[in-house]
Design a protein around this motif. Structure first.
Motif, mmCIF file in Angstrom:
data_model
loop_
_atom_site.group_PDB
_atom_site.id
_atom_site.type_symbol
_atom_site.label_atom_id
_atom_site.label_comp_id
_atom_site.label_asym_id
_atom_site.label_seq_id
_atom_site.Cartn_x
_atom_site.Cartn_y
_atom_site.Cartn_z
ATOM 1 N N MET A 1 17.714 26.869 37.517
ATOM 2 C CA MET A 1 19.136 26.553 37.592
ATOM 3 C C MET A 1 19.601 26.458 39.046
ATOM 4 O O MET A 1 20.407 25.625 39.412
ATOM 5 C CB MET A 1 19.959 27.612 36.855
ATOM 6 N N GLY A 2 19.039 27.386 39.892
ATOM 7 C CA GLY A 2 19.451 27.351 41.286
ATOM 8 C C GLY A 2 19.096 26.044 41.947
ATOM 9 O O GLY A 2 19.861 25.500 42.739
ATOM 10 N N GLY A 3 17.899 25.491 41.604
ATOM 11 C CA GLY A 3 17.486 24.218 42.176
ATOM 12 C C GLY A 3 18.383 23.092 41.744
ATOM 13 O O GLY A 3 18.748 22.210 42.525
ATOM 14 N N GLN A 4 18.810 23.104 40.463
ATOM 15 C CA GLN A 4 19.708 22.068 39.962
ATOM 16 C C GLN A 4 21.056 22.135 40.674
ATOM 17 O O GLN A 4 21.629 21.124 41.053
ATOM 18 C CB GLN A 4 19.906 22.220 38.457
ATOM 19 N N GLU A 5 21.567 23.369 40.882
ATOM 20 C CA GLU A 5 22.862 23.513 41.545
ATOM 21 C C GLU A 5 22.788 23.046 42.987
ATOM 22 O O GLU A 5 23.713 22.406 43.499
ATOM 23 C CB GLU A 5 23.297 24.977 41.486
ATOM 24 N N ALA A 6 21.672 23.343 43.648
ATOM 25 C CA ALA A 6 21.499 22.884 45.031
ATOM 26 C C ALA A 6 21.445 21.371 45.101
ATOM 27 O O ALA A 6 22.019 20.749 46.000
ATOM 28 C CB ALA A 6 20.227 23.495 45.629
ATOM 29 N N THR A 7 20.736 20.758 44.131
ATOM 30 C CA THR A 7 20.661 19.291 44.097
ATOM 31 C C THR A 7 22.036 18.686 43.891
ATOM 32 O O THR A 7 22.423 17.724 44.564
ATOM 33 C CB THR A 7 19.707 18.847 42.981
ATOM 34 N N LYS A 8 22.804 19.229 42.944
ATOM 35 C CA LYS A 8 24.151 18.722 42.685
ATOM 36 C C LYS A 8 25.050 18.905 43.903
ATOM 37 O O LYS A 8 25.878 18.052 44.217
ATOM 38 C CB LYS A 8 24.751 19.425 41.466
ATOM 39 N N ALA A 9 24.909 20.065 44.581
ATOM 40 C CA ALA A 9 25.711 20.300 45.781
ATOM 41 C C ALA A 9 25.374 19.282 46.864
ATOM 42 O O ALA A 9 26.255 18.801 47.585
ATOM 43 C CB ALA A 9 25.460 21.719 46.297
ATOM 44 N N GLY A 10 24.068 18.930 46.967
ATOM 45 C CA GLY A 10 23.666 17.915 47.945
ATOM 46 C C GLY A 10 24.276 16.568 47.633
ATOM 47 O O GLY A 10 24.738 15.849 48.519
ATOM 48 N N TYR A 11 24.311 16.190 46.340
ATOM 49 C CA TYR A 11 24.942 14.937 45.943
ATOM 50 C C TYR A 11 26.421 14.941 46.309
ATOM 51 O O TYR A 11 26.966 13.963 46.817
ATOM 52 C CB TYR A 11 24.800 14.727 44.428
ATOM 53 N N LYS A 12 27.102 16.072 46.035
ATOM 54 C CA LYS A 12 28.535 16.161 46.326
ATOM 55 C C LYS A 12 28.788 15.981 47.808
ATOM 56 O O LYS A 12 29.726 15.302 48.227
ATOM 57 C CB LYS A 12 29.065 17.513 45.859
ATOM 58 N N LYS B 1 10.179 23.746 45.818
ATOM 59 C CA LYS B 1 10.022 25.141 46.236
ATOM 60 C C LYS B 1 8.560 25.474 46.507
ATOM 61 O O LYS B 1 8.250 26.292 47.372
ATOM 62 C CB LYS B 1 10.564 26.064 45.136
ATOM 63 N N ILE B 2 7.663 24.856 45.777
ATOM 64 C CA ILE B 2 6.234 25.149 45.920
ATOM 65 C C ILE B 2 5.624 24.369 47.082
ATOM 66 O O ILE B 2 4.893 24.918 47.907
ATOM 67 C CB ILE B 2 5.493 24.823 44.611
ATOM 68 N N ILE C 1 6.663 16.125 45.107
ATOM 69 C CA ILE C 1 5.273 15.759 45.352
ATOM 70 C C ILE C 1 5.263 14.505 46.211
ATOM 71 O O ILE C 1 6.275 13.793 46.303
ATOM 72 C CB ILE C 1 4.488 15.516 44.041
ATOM 73 N N THR C 2 4.140 14.213 46.828
ATOM 74 C CA THR C 2 4.083 13.058 47.719
ATOM 75 C C THR C 2 4.103 11.755 46.920
ATOM 76 O O THR C 2 3.838 11.737 45.722
ATOM 77 C CB THR C 2 2.807 13.095 48.573
#
Length: 618
Positions: free
Chosen positions: A1-12, A389-390, A397-398
């Motif tokens: 969930m944290g990754g999704q929120e960070a992605t959405k925040a980046g879009y915003k 994160k990994i 991934i590349t």
């Protein structure tokens, strides 16, 4: 969930940036709309033109398949024209609008021909019945459609990617997301096309299908033009083809010269004194024979066609390193061609009823499109944040890893296609004959749809990010060139296999002869492509492991060193000048790390060169 929120925040954040200026997702929205509307008609025609050629224009089975694959091959090959024009002569936006007009003209002529009975050939029993004025109209309309559509594809992806600054960490991550969303836009548009437009073409009349494609594409290009004030427009520069040819010509002229002991002595432009604004590229050890183009003789003046800069030589090296990756994806696109030709003909011989509704065979590609429409958001919001994160990679991934996954899935798709064809044909040849459901084809289409999601996005991002700044349109066109070669190779395979098997088969009939598919050996053709895809994947693994990614100039990994100035406008770089190259973001990550470890001491480029002599390439 944290990754999704960070992605959405980046879009915003990117939307907020766009509100205060240009670029970002706000600008790319116009590109998404055009991509969706234009692909609505293009993909519908791509999957249904086989039936148009076979039914209305009276080509035979192999003739219809080859005409379609030649048309698609020409379309994607002509993307090089759009890429060249947008890198050299016009802005990417104007290139899209000009070639869009040509595409609309081609669609208009196709609509007129489909409407007028006088422009339809009579069934003559030959492989092709198109001749005279009908043939002129037919091929001119296809040529215009191919040129226009190909030109747009050569410039549009780079125009969209230009809206994101790779030096900004947030925008660098958003660049990978842009390619995911542009493919999703194309997928949504294609889903409408292969259902609504294909149904209209197949059950109402062909000219209405072409007319709807014309209208939707016209609206799309109007929307693209309306977004002009929001775009970041990159200026075009010197022709990338001329720059490439210069390196090759000068390297040949200097073939007798001995390279300097240190790559730092090769010729480079001093960007501190001139108006040169593009970042310099650091010297690499692969294809060192091209370094001779950067040797400036004693008492020689640095003139074009006499000497090239290290950056110019490295641009050619980058393009050369890309070529094996490009060629390794051609077989996959040959497999794609079969899903748009022979698989459509398979569908015509199957039970196409869903309850009381008869599904057009050309609409079966809706299955992989639905898969892609569901999987792309999951990939973007779930897989990418988790993988990021990994791996620490902005895209999770590349790009080459994505392409490799797609190649494996395409081989599996062809093997499944062969098994489905065996079942279909065996049922059809029983007494009494039975027709299996059209949705048996969903297995091969679904697997290949997932493969396409990985490979197409991976290639677009790979060719854009790895290309020199002045060659990005031309480089992203390589994705479509791979498709082009795949379609042309399909035509070659069909002709060769028919010719060879006609001689060795006991029946003296080719695997793909005639128009009656139940007497063919299409399954053997699918197995042949599956085996070839497996061999090709092994070849791809070699080149993908050999490839060296271009160093990324990231703000968090830059080495802050003070550049040493050199007074001449043009100079040979000394060993100390490598400090300036690192400062300008041209040094590779390897140089940066070694410099840190040595407390800021300089590397000896010559010793570094000797470490990788086994992989110089020439």
């Amino acid at each position: 969930m944290g990754g999704q929120e960070a992605t959405k925040a980046g879009y915003k954040s990117l939307f907020e940036k766009a509100n205060n200026g240009k670029g970002g997702f706000r600008a790319s929205m116009f590109i998404y709309i055009l991509t969706s509307l234009e692909n609505m008609g293009f993909v519908a025609n791509m999957v249904s033109l086989f039936s148009y050629f076979y039914g209305l224009m009276h080509f035979d089975l192999s003739g219809a398949a080859n005409t379609l694959t030649n048309f698609m091959g020409a379309t994607f090959l002509l993307s090089l024209v759009g890429g060249f024009v947008s890198d050299t002569l016009l802005s990417r936006l104007n290139t899209c609008l000009i070639f869009g007009t040509i595409e609309l003209l081609g669609l208009m002529l196709m609509t007129i021909q489909a409407y007028s009975n006088k422009l339809h050939p009579a069934d003559c029993g030959k492989p092709s019945c198109v001749e005279g004025g009908t043939a002129v109209m037919f091929y001119v309309s296809l040529c215009l459609y191919a040129l226009g559509s190909g030109g747009v594809r050569g410039a549009l992806p780079a125009l969209g990617a230009d809206q994101f600054n790779q030096k900004d960490p947030n925008e660098a991550e958003a660049l990978a997301s842009f390619f995911n969303w542009v493919i999703l836009s194309a997928t949504v548009g294609a889903s409408v096309g292969v259902t609504v437009i294909v149904w209209v073409s197949s059950t109402v009349t062909w000219y209405w299908g072409f007319f709807i494609s014309l209208v939707t594409a016209f609206i799309g290009f109007i929307v693209l033009a309306l977004g002009r004030r929001f775009y970041r427009i990159q200026p075009h520069g010197q022709s990338p083809i001329i720059r490439t040819v210069q390196v090759i010509v000068v390297a040949i002229k200097n073939r007798s010269l001995s390279p300097p002991e240190s790559p730092g002595e090769l010729y480079e432009i001093n960007d501190q004194v001139t108006d040169f604004t593009d970042p310099k590229l650091a010297h690499t050890d692969q294809f060192r024979c091209l370094d001779k183009a950067a040797i400036l003789g004693k008492d020689s003046e640095p003139r074009p066609w006499e000497v090239c800069t290290v950056t110019q030589v490295e641009e050619v090296k980058i393009l050369t390193r890309m070529l094996p990756i490009l060629f390794s994806t051609i077989i996959m696109n040959t497999c794609l061609a079969q899903l748009q030709t022979f698989s459509v003909h398979q569908g015509n011989e199957m039970d196409r009823f869903l309850g009381s509704f008869e599904v057009p065979a050309s609409s079966i590609p809706i299955i992989p499109l639905v898969f892609m429409s569901i999987l792309i958001p999951i990939y973007e919001f779930v897989f990418v944040p988790f993988a990021r994160k990994i791996t620490g990679h902005p895209a999770g991934i590349t790009q080459l890893q994505r392409v490799g996954i797609g190649l494996v899935l395409s081989a599996i798709s062809m093997a499944v296609a062969g098994l489905v064809e065996v079942k279909r044909r065996n049922e059809a040849l029983e007494i009494p004959p039975r027709k299996i459901s059209l949705f048996w084809l969903s297995f091969q289409y679904g697997i290949f749809g997932i493969a396409d999601m990985f490979t197409l996005v991976g290639l677009l991002e790979f060719f854009y990010k790895e290309a020199p700044k002045g060659m990005r349109s031309l480089s992203t066109s390589f994705t479509w060139v791979s498709l082009s070669f795949g379609y042309f190779l399909s035509t070659i395979f069909v002709d060769i296999i028919n010719s060879v098997t006609k001689r060795i088969a006991p029946s003296k009939q080719g695997w793909l002869h005639g128009s009656y598919i139940n007497k063919n050996n299409l399954n053997l053709f699918y197995y042949f492509l599956a085996i070839l895809s497996c061999i090709n994947f092994v070849n791809y693994l070699y080149w993908a492991s050999w490839y060296k990614y271009k160093a990324e100039d990231r703000p968090d990994t830059e080495l802050k060193l003070k550049a040493l100035s050199a007074p001449p406008v043009f100079r040979k770089e000394s060993t100390q000048d490598n400090i300036g190259a690192i400062t300008n973001g041209a040094a590779s990550a390897e140089h940066t790390e070694d410099a840190k470890e040595d407390g800021g001491k300089l590397l000896n480029p010559a010793s570094e060169s000797r470490k990788s002599d086994a992989h110089t390439g020439c």
